[in-house]
Design a protein around this motif. Sequence first.
Motif, short mmCIF file in Angstrom:
data_model
loop_
_atom_site.label_atom_id
_atom_site.label_comp_id
_atom_site.label_asym_id
_atom_site.label_seq_id
_atom_site.Cartn_x
_atom_site.Cartn_y
_atom_site.Cartn_z
N GLU A 104 45.63 50.65 41.36
CA GLU A 104 46.12 51.18 40.08
C GLU A 104 47.05 50.20 39.38
OE1 GLU A 104 48.39 55.18 38.30
OE2 GLU A 104 47.91 55.00 40.44
N ASP A 105 47.94 49.58 40.13
CA ASP A 105 48.87 48.62 39.52
C ASP A 105 48.14 47.42 38.95
OD1 ASP A 105 51.02 50.21 40.15
OD2 ASP A 105 51.53 49.12 41.99
N GLU A 106 47.13 46.94 39.68
CA GLU A 106 46.35 45.78 39.21
C GLU A 106 45.56 46.14 37.96
OE1 GLU A 106 45.72 43.71 43.61
OE2 GLU A 106 44.21 45.09 42.79
N LEU A 107 44.98 47.33 37.95
CA LEU A 107 44.22 47.76 36.77
C LEU A 107 45.14 47.88 35.56
CD1 LEU A 107 41.73 48.80 35.32
CD2 LEU A 107 42.15 51.05 36.31
N ASN A 108 46.31 48.46 35.74
CA ASN A 108 47.24 48.61 34.63
C ASN A 108 47.71 47.25 34.11
OD1 ASN A 108 47.16 51.41 34.60
ND2 ASN A 108 48.86 51.62 36.05
N ALA A 109 47.92 46.30 35.03
CA ALA A 109 48.33 44.95 34.63
C ALA A 109 47.21 44.25 33.86
CB ALA A 109 48.74 44.14 35.85
N ALA A 110 45.98 44.45 34.31
CA ALA A 110 44.84 43.85 33.61
C ALA A 110 44.69 44.45 32.22
CB ALA A 110 43.56 44.06 34.41
N LEU A 111 44.85 45.75 32.12
CA LEU A 111 44.78 46.40 30.81
C LEU A 111 45.88 45.88 29.88
CD1 LEU A 111 43.96 50.08 31.82
CD2 LEU A 111 42.56 48.61 30.37
N ALA A 112 47.08 45.74 30.42
CA ALA A 112 48.20 45.25 29.61
C ALA A 112 47.91 43.86 29.07
CB ALA A 112 49.49 45.25 30.43
#
Length: 278
Positions: free
Chosen positions: A97-105
């Motif tokens: 989840e953290d990696e996905l949110n960072a990629a989205l950001a």
Amino acid sequence: MLRTALLSLSLIVLGSVTIAQTNAPSPDYARLFDAIGMDESFDIVAAAGRRDAQDLEADMFDGLDPSGWRDVAAEIYNTDLLRAEFTAGFPESRMNEDELNAALAFWESDLGQRIVAAELTAWRAISDPEIEEAANEVYFLHLERNEPRLEILERFIEVNDFVELNLAGALNSNFSFYRGLSDGGAYGMDLPFDMMLAEVWGQEAEIRESVTLWLYSFQLMAYTDLSDADMEAYIAFSQSEAGQAYNAAIFTGFDMIYEVTSYRLGTAAGYFMSGEPL
């Protein structure tokens, strides 16, 4: 006979769309795919695939009536099918989840959107052989002048392992094509696994050189309007855990596309070469 074989292949290809579409991306991944312009990517891949399929007419079908071949190639490189195969092959588990949110950001930021627009524009343009040749000349000129941007691109390519990942994808796709040719009856017999593998590995050095040239030529074109600071930010994202997980997942999804379509194209070519003329 040939018409029946090609029709059967078309039904198999189109039928797989329905199967693969059951694996729809989760909302967050759908948002990521939208941010990185996946729909346009599929359009570019489909157009390039159809063009490559046409090139096979001259290389492999000398003396054969090509009627029906382009229709089947168009079905294989159907954008809905490519989208479905990518979704089926894309491992959501690669990113937490953290990696996905960072990629989205990153990808939804102003810089991320400028990168996406630049990469898609350059990718579509360099798919034209004449533009690719011109882009190669730009790269050679940068080499001759020892331009500083090449050092930045070298680090960017190494951080993402782009040469090895693209090389592996190309070799696997070629192997899938040979398997398809064999299964489609192009040789009148099943080719031994070792023979196909040796043929593919014999292309490794040539493909590595081609991949490296393409990467630098493409990136010089795509990133011409990005400052060095922009590129350093892109490298920083690529080096992060999120960037590494994103890169691995994207390559896995595209590898699925290229392996599946290469096998189907090879099978169709095998049917075509072994069947009765229309």
